[in-house]
Design a protein around this motif. Structure first.
Motif, PDB file in Angstrom:
ATOM      1  N   LYS A 210       0.811  -1.211   0.000  1.00  0.00           N
ATOM      2  CA  LYS A 210       0.000   0.000   0.000  1.00  0.00           C
ATOM      3  C   LYS A 210       0.852   1.273   0.000  1.00  0.00           C
ATOM      4  CE  LYS A 210      -4.098  -1.793   2.429  1.00  0.00           C
ATOM      5  NZ  LYS A 210      -4.936  -1.649   3.630  1.00  0.00           N
ATOM      6  N   ARG A 211       2.089   1.157   0.477  1.00  0.00           N
ATOM      7  CA  ARG A 211       2.908   2.359   0.645  1.00  0.00           C
ATOM      8  C   ARG A 211       3.212   3.031  -0.691  1.00  0.00           C
ATOM      9  NH1 ARG A 211       7.127  -0.253   5.046  1.00  0.00           N
ATOM     10  NH2 ARG A 211       5.507  -0.893   6.532  1.00  0.00           N
ATOM     11  N   GLU A 212       3.210   2.265  -1.738  1.00  0.00           N
ATOM     12  CA  GLU A 212       3.501   2.809  -3.060  1.00  0.00           C
ATOM     13  C   GLU A 212       2.595   3.988  -3.399  1.00  0.00           C
ATOM     14  OE1 GLU A 212       3.382   1.327  -7.729  1.00  0.00           O
ATOM     15  OE2 GLU A 212       3.191  -0.132  -6.100  1.00  0.00           O
ATOM     16  N   THR A 213       1.345   3.921  -2.978  1.00  0.00           N
ATOM     17  CA  THR A 213       0.410   5.005  -3.278  1.00  0.00           C
ATOM     18  C   THR A 213       0.075   5.857  -2.055  1.00  0.00           C
ATOM     19  OG1 THR A 213      -1.429   3.455  -2.950  1.00  0.00           O
ATOM     20  CG2 THR A 213      -0.655   3.781  -5.205  1.00  0.00           C
ATOM     21  N   VAL A 214       0.199   5.308  -0.870  1.00  0.00           N
ATOM     22  CA  VAL A 214      -0.212   6.018   0.349  1.00  0.00           C
ATOM     23  C   VAL A 214       0.834   7.039   0.796  1.00  0.00           C
ATOM     24  CG1 VAL A 214      -0.616   5.677   2.819  1.00  0.00           C
ATOM     25  CG2 VAL A 214      -1.773   4.234   1.155  1.00  0.00           C
ATOM     26  N   GLU A 215       2.102   6.758   0.497  1.00  0.00           N
ATOM     27  CA  GLU A 215       3.191   7.543   1.081  1.00  0.00           C
ATOM     28  C   GLU A 215       3.090   9.032   0.768  1.00  0.00           C
ATOM     29  OE1 GLU A 215       7.580   6.723   0.166  1.00  0.00           O
ATOM     30  OE2 GLU A 215       7.143   5.591   1.991  1.00  0.00           O
ATOM     31  N   ALA A 216       2.771   9.370  -0.472  1.00  0.00           N
ATOM     32  CA  ALA A 216       2.680  10.789  -0.830  1.00  0.00           C
ATOM     33  C   ALA A 216       1.540  11.483  -0.096  1.00  0.00           C
ATOM     34  CB  ALA A 216       2.492  10.944  -2.335  1.00  0.00           C
ATOM     35  N   LEU A 217       0.487  10.739   0.233  1.00  0.00           N
ATOM     36  CA  LEU A 217      -0.672  11.320   0.913  1.00  0.00           C
ATOM     37  C   LEU A 217      -0.416  11.524   2.405  1.00  0.00           C
ATOM     38  CD1 LEU A 217      -3.484   9.233  -0.822  1.00  0.00           C
ATOM     39  CD2 LEU A 217      -2.617  11.500  -1.447  1.00  0.00           C
ATOM     40  N   LEU A 218       0.632  10.913   2.929  1.00  0.00           N
ATOM     41  CA  LEU A 218       0.974  11.036   4.347  1.00  0.00           C
ATOM     42  C   LEU A 218       2.247  11.842   4.570  1.00  0.00           C
ATOM     43  CD1 LEU A 218       0.251   7.363   5.502  1.00  0.00           C
ATOM     44  CD2 LEU A 218      -1.258   9.355   5.661  1.00  0.00           C
ATOM     45  N   TRP A 219       2.794  12.390   3.507  1.00  0.00           N
ATOM     46  CA  TRP A 219       4.080  13.086   3.575  1.00  0.00           C
ATOM     47  C   TRP A 219       3.927  14.463   4.197  1.00  0.00           C
ATOM     48  CZ3 TRP A 219       6.401  17.050   0.192  1.00  0.00           C
ATOM     49  CH2 TRP A 219       7.786  17.172   0.363  1.00  0.00           C
ATOM     50  N   GLY A 220       4.771  14.750   5.179  1.00  0.00           N
ATOM     51  CA  GLY A 220       4.761  16.056   5.833  1.00  0.00           C
ATOM     52  C   GLY A 220       6.050  16.810   5.622  1.00  0.00           C
ATOM     53  N   GLY A 221       6.683  16.599   4.456  1.00  0.00           N
ATOM     54  CA  GLY A 221       7.981  17.199   4.201  1.00  0.00           C
ATOM     55  C   GLY A 221       9.083  16.297   4.712  1.00  0.00           C
ATOM     56  N   GLY A 222      10.326  16.626   4.402  1.00  0.00           N
ATOM     57  CA  GLY A 222      11.443  15.824   4.892  1.00  0.00           C
ATOM     58  C   GLY A 222      11.545  14.487   4.204  1.00  0.00           C
ATOM     59  N   ASN A 223      11.809  13.450   4.985  1.00  0.00           N
ATOM     60  CA  ASN A 223      12.081  12.128   4.438  1.00  0.00           C
ATOM     61  C   ASN A 223      10.859  11.226   4.352  1.00  0.00           C
ATOM     62  OD1 ASN A 223      14.866  12.682   4.188  1.00  0.00           O
ATOM     63  ND2 ASN A 223      15.161  12.234   6.362  1.00  0.00           N
ATOM     64  N   GLY A 224       9.682  11.750   4.642  1.00  0.00           N
ATOM     65  CA  GLY A 224       8.483  10.924   4.526  1.00  0.00           C
ATOM     66  C   GLY A 224       8.144  10.249   5.836  1.00  0.00           C
ATOM     67  N   PRO A 225       7.039   9.528   5.883  1.00  0.00           N
ATOM     68  CA  PRO A 225       6.577   8.926   7.146  1.00  0.00           C
ATOM     69  C   PRO A 225       7.466   7.774   7.605  1.00  0.00           C
ATOM     70  CG  PRO A 225       5.183   8.248   5.306  1.00  0.00           C
ATOM     71  CD  PRO A 225       6.109   9.295   4.776  1.00  0.00           C
ATOM     72  N   ARG A 226       7.568   7.604   8.929  1.00  0.00           N
ATOM     73  CA  ARG A 226       8.251   6.443   9.513  1.00  0.00           C
ATOM     74  C   ARG A 226       7.218   5.358   9.748  1.00  0.00           C
ATOM     75  NH1 ARG A 226      11.611   7.577  14.714  1.00  0.00           N
ATOM     76  NH2 ARG A 226       9.487   7.487  15.470  1.00  0.00           N
ATOM     77  N   TYR A 227       7.547   4.143   9.344  1.00  0.00           N
ATOM     78  CA  TYR A 227       6.577   3.052   9.429  1.00  0.00           C
ATOM     79  C   TYR A 227       6.799   2.128  10.623  1.00  0.00           C
ATOM     80  CZ  TYR A 227       5.185   4.398   4.751  1.00  0.00           C
ATOM     81  OH  TYR A 227       4.716   5.099   3.669  1.00  0.00           O
ATOM     82  N   ARG A 228       7.754   2.437  11.432  1.00  0.00           N
ATOM     83  CA  ARG A 228       7.973   1.584  12.611  1.00  0.00           C
ATOM     84  C   ARG A 228       8.696   2.405  13.669  1.00  0.00           C
ATOM     85  NH1 ARG A 228      11.309  -0.366   8.635  1.00  0.00           N
ATOM     86  NH2 ARG A 228       9.890  -2.080   8.246  1.00  0.00           N
ATOM     87  N   GLY A 229       8.991   1.766  14.761  1.00  0.00           N
ATOM     88  CA  GLY A 229       9.742   2.432  15.811  1.00  0.00           C
ATOM     89  C   GLY A 229       8.849   3.065  16.857  1.00  0.00           C
ATOM     90  N   SER A 230       9.490   3.649  17.861  1.00  0.00           N
ATOM     91  CA  SER A 230       8.765   4.222  18.984  1.00  0.00           C
ATOM     92  C   SER A 230       8.287   5.624  18.642  1.00  0.00           C
ATOM     93  CB  SER A 230       9.665   4.273  20.220  1.00  0.00           C
ATOM     94  OG  SER A 230      10.680   5.246  20.034  1.00  0.00           O
ATOM     95  N   ASN A 231       7.475   6.148  19.510  1.00  0.00           N
ATOM     96  CA  ASN A 231       6.994   7.518  19.377  1.00  0.00           C
ATOM     97  C   ASN A 231       7.619   8.371  20.472  1.00  0.00           C
ATOM     98  OD1 ASN A 231       5.463   9.129  17.700  1.00  0.00           O
ATOM     99  ND2 ASN A 231       3.699   9.148  19.062  1.00  0.00           N
ATOM    100  N   ALA A 232       8.913   8.103  20.706  1.00  0.00           N
ATOM    101  CA  ALA A 232       9.592   8.726  21.839  1.00  0.00           C
ATOM    102  C   ALA A 232       9.640  10.244  21.738  1.00  0.00           C
ATOM    103  CB  ALA A 232      11.020   8.168  21.943  1.00  0.00           C
ATOM    104  N   TYR A 233       9.572  10.771  20.537  1.00  0.00           N
ATOM    105  CA  TYR A 233       9.672  12.218  20.357  1.00  0.00           C
ATOM    106  C   TYR A 233       8.307  12.892  20.310  1.00  0.00           C
ATOM    107  CZ  TYR A 233      14.436  10.896  19.235  1.00  0.00           C
ATOM    108  OH  TYR A 233      15.705  10.374  19.294  1.00  0.00           O
ATOM    109  N   GLY A 234       7.290  12.193  20.719  1.00  0.00           N
ATOM    110  CA  GLY A 234       5.966  12.780  20.727  1.00  0.00           C
ATOM    111  C   GLY A 234       5.357  12.790  19.348  1.00  0.00           C
TER     112      GLY A 234
END
Length: 542
Positions: A210-234
């Protein structure tokens, strides 16, 4: 030519998008009013790298320095107040005790500044003047005529030179000639989308295909969305809830951190999600999810409290006419008109659903497909009832099948092959639990009887037999419902350019058969479903 400055109006680098220049040199001047453009640019805050980061700084940082060299920065500091090092922000490689912004949204930086020191060839100088900031220019360049930024006539002249003189604009989706005003509207929509994603620090449950088409719709600038990992930075976690492991869901729900849900849009693709066809539209909801009536959602709030201007209503009415004429539905285009098998007798369609789908579990009022079929026959004893199993169930991937011999005790016919849009055109009424087919039937002016609580129930357009929440007090027209459901709420991706787009662009692609995204995975899933279906039929003797 080589080394030329980039155009002020340019395309954000959306992930996986096929980018192209939005303008090109031309022998004539583009149509437009430079003074009106000044007003629009100020309002929309587009131009330059508006998609870049929006950093925060400690304390008061209201002096902005944009130098082309260390030597020029020294000159700027010499001309600045004594407190410049304590209250200064420098773009690029600043130093000199200043907070460094790096690659940042220039409108964001200038919005937090009172005074701007800039090289006369830096587009940040133009943005400072557009934003009404005190401007100090250094060196020679194309923005030198702005002076201290207070001369409106000089600003209008620069905008005419930069955006209109000798420039032609192209529509980013079609490549055809367009106006600068139309392009500004597109850039503004992109900014709204990017800004809406800036607080998202991780995205969970989005399958790789799904990321092939979803990624651009979730992009907030920079390197794109992170798909794993913690939410340590809020920040906010967006999740496709049905695909997130239960233990992680419990942790997320218990954290108290902001959460948003992602689901397929209502014009999704040409092909089934169960066959791993990636979505061309999604909905992101920060309040709840549109199919769960137990609590409010962004869509419900929009319908309950939203305002729908005349221009939006006209756009919705045009969209409905185009969708119906083309026979579009969630998974693609329909076919030729169908004959009514029982002539003048009342024809009723009953649509099966995936019984363990969250839409049914949340809004289906505890009913199964068989319950719905039985209730429809009880309510329509003299009607010719057609039962259409859900395509994902028919594909062999999901739960909800009814044996033919059982279904035919209540239905006159089982319809597996005809497209849903053609069936909706042919019948008089539709019985549903929460199926999107009910919404598609409303587009076609059909009577809809809702036995569950779909998102389109409770607004005065359907006959509601399910427990509709008392929160839904507004009465909406079909055009208002469509404006919310198809224009304002979802996000769409153009399958040709892979750019975020308005719904009308995706509709055009679907009509032109340009919305297919074939893949080896899709073909394998189709074969897998066929095998499951064959084995199931062998087991039941069908």
């Amino acid at each position: 030519m080589a080394g030329a400055a980039p155009a002020f109006l340019r395309m954000p680098p959306f992930p996986r998008a096929r980018r192209a220049p939005l303008s090109a040199p031309a022998s004539e001047t583009a149509a437009g009013d430079a003074e009106a453009l000044v007003v629009r640019l100020r309002s929309l805050r587009v131009g330059g790298g508006f998609w870049q980061a929006q950093p925060t700084f400690d304390g008061v940082r209201d002096l902005l320095f944009a130098a082309r060299s260390a030597a020029q920065l020294r000159d700027m500091l010499a001309a600045a107040p004594d407190y410049a090092r304590q209250r200064g922000i420098a773009t690029g490689s600043g130093g000199h005790g200043l907070a460094l912004a790096g690659a940042a949204d220039p409108w964001w930086l200038i919005g937090r500044s009172t005074t701007v020191f800039a090289d006369a060839d830096d587009e940040l100088a133009l943005i400072a003047a557009l934003s009404g900031r005190r401007l100090n220019l250094f060196g020679k360049g194309r923005f030198a005529g702005l002076g201290d930024g207070s001369d409106m006539a000089a600003l209008v002249k620069i905008v005419h030179t930069e955006l209109l003189a000798g420039r032609a604009y192209r529509d980013p989706f079609t490549g055809e000639a367009t106006t600068v005003d139309a392009l500004l509207s597109t850039l503004a929509e992109w900014r709204t989308l990017i800004d809406a994603n800036r607080d998202v620090t991780r995205v969970l449950g989005v399958a790789g295909w799904k990321r092939e088409t979803v990624e651009a719709l979730l992009w907030g600038g920079g390197n794109g969305p992170r798909y794993r990992g913690s939410n340590a930075y809020g920040g906010t976690t967006l999740l496709w809830r049905s695909r997130v492991p239960p233990a992680m869901l419990r942790e997320i729900d218990g954290s108290g951190a902001p959460i948003g849900e992602i689901e397929d849009g209502f014009l999704r693709s040409t092909g089934l999600g169960a066959n791993c066809v990636p979505p061309l539209s999604i909905a992101v909801d920060r309040t709840g999810v549109h199919f769960d009536p137990s609590g409010p959602s962004d869509l419900e709030t929009m319908l309950e409290r939203g305002q729908f201007p005349d221009a939006l209503i006209q756009r919705a009415e045009t969209l409905v006419a185009r969708i119906v004429a083309a026979g579009l539905s969630k998974y693609g285009r329909g076919a030729a008109a169908l004959a009514r098998p029982a002539g003048g007798r009342r024809h009723v369609l009953v649509t099966g659903q995936v019984e363990d789908d969250r839409s049914v579990l949340c809004g289906g009022a505890g009913r199964t497909n068989l319950d719905l079929l039985v209730a429809a026959r009880a309510a329509e004893p003299d009607a010719y009832i057609l039962y259409k199993p859900h395509p994902d169930v028919e594909a062999g991937h999901r739960k909800g099948a009814i044996e033919d011999v059982v279904a035919l005790r209540h239905a006159d016919r089982i319809e597996r092959d005809a497209p849903i849009s053609a069936l909706l055109d042919m019948v008089d009424a539709l019985h549903v639990l929460t199926s999107l087919a009910g919404f598609e039937a409303l587009l076609r002016g059909k009577q809809v009887i809702a036995h569950g609580v779909p998102f389109y129930a409770g607004w005065g357009l359907t006959r509601d037999l399910g427990p509709v929440p008392t929160r839904r007090t507004a009465r909406r027209t079909l055009a208002e419902l469509v404006a919310a459901v198809l224009i304002l709420y979802p996000r769409y991706l153009d399958p040709v350019t892979r750019l975020p787009c308005p719904v009308e662009v995706l509709v055009d692609r679907m009509i032109a058969d340009q919305a297919t995204t074939p893949s080896l995975l899709e073909r394998l899933r189709i074969l897998q479903g066929q095998a499951r279906r064959s084995l199931a039929r062998l087991g039941t003797g069908r």
